[in-house]
Write an enzyme that holds these catalytic residues in place. Structure first.
Site, mmCIF file in Angstrom:
data_model
loop_
_atom_site.group_PDB
_atom_site.id
_atom_site.type_symbol
_atom_site.label_atom_id
_atom_site.label_comp_id
_atom_site.label_asym_id
_atom_site.label_seq_id
_atom_site.Cartn_x
_atom_site.Cartn_y
_atom_site.Cartn_z
ATOM 1 N N LYS A 155 -2.139 -95.257 -32.127
ATOM 2 C CA LYS A 155 -1.195 -96.238 -32.722
ATOM 3 C C LYS A 155 0.223 -95.618 -31.623
ATOM 4 C CE LYS A 155 0.996 -97.937 -36.955
ATOM 5 N NZ LYS A 155 0.989 -97.600 -38.398
ATOM 6 N N SER A 181 -0.303 -101.995 -41.045
ATOM 7 C CA SER A 181 0.598 -102.034 -39.657
ATOM 8 C C SER A 181 -0.295 -101.569 -38.461
ATOM 9 C CB SER A 181 1.974 -101.521 -39.473
ATOM 10 O OG SER A 181 1.683 -100.098 -39.915
ATOM 11 N N SER A 193 -1.166 -98.583 -44.413
ATOM 12 C CA SER A 193 -1.631 -99.184 -42.984
ATOM 13 C C SER A 193 -2.781 -98.733 -42.204
ATOM 14 C CB SER A 193 -0.111 -99.028 -42.082
ATOM 15 O OG SER A 193 0.817 -99.767 -42.381
HETATM 16 N N1 GLN Z 1 2.781 -102.943 -45.535
HETATM 17 C C1 GLN Z 1 3.469 -101.760 -45.755
HETATM 18 C C2 GLN Z 1 4.881 -101.941 -45.109
HETATM 19 O O1 GLN Z 1 5.193 -102.950 -44.837
HETATM 20 C C3 GLN Z 1 3.028 -100.367 -45.274
HETATM 21 C C4 GLN Z 1 3.107 -100.121 -43.840
HETATM 22 C C5 GLN Z 1 2.515 -98.920 -43.244
HETATM 23 O O2 GLN Z 1 1.740 -98.353 -44.194
HETATM 24 N N2 GLN Z 1 3.089 -98.306 -42.300
HETATM 25 O O3 GLN Z 1 5.810 -101.006 -45.501
#
Ligand code: GLN
Length: 496
Positions: free
Chosen positions: A83, A158, A182
């Protein structure tokens, strides 16, 4: 392990066995994956940066070790994607943000060092929602990633690029980061295994911070064995991360093998009522049914399955969307036009900083910074941030109490299968996607998603397994049992 004969993509375990035995060269494996990237990634956009030269050089080094009779490492020749919020020395690390578009770190993150030492071959840096804020990868400043199983749909987020890279066969495994789901949610939406380790089990050194008390790095893989192999390589104490846990975890690869040998007889499994999705409109019926079928499958495999209530579990969503933005607003203060990345000119320092941040951050990141700054401001701190922290404490004690009677807990991973682009344009609708995954981030406990059949539109459904801190072995054991029991994964296939 599941029967993967229906899939044309080899596992990391199969690839490294072939490379280590000299049956295949690591260079040929890397070339094959680079060819798939060249053919498919213009459309999928899993990668922000493809590291072709570095990958071929790393693969050649593995082949030299094999030829010299040296141990090339447990992931020798395995193509891995990272990532793009994990620092790579000399290679841009953008967080899919304009503000870091040209930032090149002078060091490698701890997980990068560990993967390289294990012989893995880094293929490139994958797309994400800007600064990991989102659940669909639509918030990337460089355009969305497409779900390789159906390109009209999101891969989740994400870490959508890392999930898509594995689902499309661009890398055998990948790493994502999980602050509120994510890794687990995109794994579910792309039909993969995704693991969020115990907070502190994997070093965050070299991970660009989003919400430091929640962030963890973990693997994506085609199956539980591959996820365990990567987990074993990246987990372990690191003095450069002050929250790194000194105790050594047992080998997950061995836990999975043991489970395959002896099963899960007597394992105490809890179905979390509040996260089961029953009676909630936001949950697709196929997802609720898959959760129930997974529980039945575990019971049939010898587990003792009961339903259990954790009332604060649903309040986690509200607490998270105070705590995570609060931490993010503080962490992202460092992007000021001076120390990193983008700088927009201005007549004085304050206007230069404001112009740089205005131009450099996207809408969702700005929304989080404003939410977080508000929640932390004098006069509102107690009502918002303080209250969210109290919910977090209450939730930890409720989970601890439940874990006196249960070894693992299960729920769906995501309320829905992969959705179409633009389907959740309203931020609150998008945030709701994380309702099942957020509790494990707030408690710091490990959790993972395992594919379990298909839901609406023939898209994969994931089941989440949660466990107490440092009890990953039970979690992986359960995952192996679920994988064995899962209905065959015949997705509608990659669209052309
Ligand atoms: N969808 C969650 C957010 O937008 C989790 C994101 C993540 O785990 N990085 O904060």
């Amino acid at each position: 392990m599941s029967d993967r004969t229906s899939s044309p993509l080899p596992t990391a375990a199969a690839l490294t066995t072939a490379v280590r035995s000299g049956e295949r060269t690591a260079v040929s494996v890397a070339e094959e994956h680079l060819a798939r990237i060249a053919a498919g990634d213009d459309e999928i956009h899993a990668f922000n940066t493809v590291m072709a030269d570095q990958a071929l050089a790393a693969a050649a080094a593995v082949d030299e070790k094999v030829a010299a009779g040296e141990d090339p490492g447990p992931l020798a020749g395995v193509p891995v994607a990272l990532k793009d919020n994990m620092c790579t020395r000399g290679v841009a690390t953008t967080c899919s943000s304009k503000i870091l578009e040209d930032w090149v770190p002078p060091y490698d993150g701890a997980v990068v060092e560990r993967l390289q030492a294990a012989g893995a071959v880094v293929m490139g840096k994958t797309n994400l929602d800007e600064f990991a804020m989102g659940s669909s990868t639509e918030n990337s400043a460089f355009g969305p990633t497409l779900n390789p199983l159906d390109t009209s749909r999101v891969p989740g987020g994400s870490s959508g690029g890392s999930a898509a890279a594995v689902a499309a066969g661009f890398s055998a495994v990948s790493l994502g980061s999980d602050t509120g789901g994510s890794i687990r949610q995109p794994a579910a939406l792309c039909g993969l295994v995704g693991v969020k380790p115990t907070y502190g089990a994997v070093s965050r050194y070299g991970l660009v911070a989003f919400a430091s008390s929640l962030d963890q790095i973990g693997p994506f893989a085609h199956d539980v064995t591959d996820a365990a192999m990567v987990f074993d390589v990246i987990a372990g104490h690191d003095g450069r991360d002050s929250t790194s846990i000194p105790e050594q975890l047992p080998s997950m690869t061995e836990a999975v093998a043991a489970s395959q040998a002896v099963g899960i007889d007597g394992l105490r499994v809890g179905i979390v009522t509040e996260l089961s999705g029953r009676g909630l409109d936001a949950f697709e019926p196929e997802v609720v049914a898959a959760g129930a079928a997974a529980a039945d499958a575990l019971a049939a495999a010898g587990a003792k399955v009961d339903e259990v209530s954790i009332p604060t579990a649903v309040a986690g969503l509200s607490a998270y969307y105070m705590i995570a933005p609060a931490e993010a607003s503080s962490n992202l203060a460092r992007y000021d036009g001076v120390r990193y990345g983008l700088r927009q000119p201005g007549p004085n320092t304050a206007s230069m900083m404001a112009a740089s941040r205005t131009a450099g951050f996207g809408d969702e990141v700005k929304r989080r910074i404003m939410l977080g700054t508000y929640a932390l401001s004098a006069g509102y701190y107690d009502a918002f941030y303080g209250k969210a922290q109290r919910i977090r404490t209450l939730m930890i004690s409720e989970f601890d109490k439940v874990y006196e009677d249960f070894d693992v807990l299960i729920s769906p991973t995501s309320p829905c299968v992969a959705f179409e682009f633009g389907a959740k344009a309203d931020p609150l609708t998008m945030y709701y996607n994380d309702v099942c995954t957020i509790p494990a981030n707030l408690t710091g406990h490990p959790a993972m998603s395992v594919p379990f059949g298909l839901g609406a539109h023939g898209m994969p459904v994931g089941v989440q397994i949660m466990a107490p801190a440092m009890q990953e072995a039970d979690m992986f054991r359960t995952a192996a049992a679920l994988e064995t029991a899962a209905p065959a994964l015949e997705t509608q296939g990659a669209s052309e």
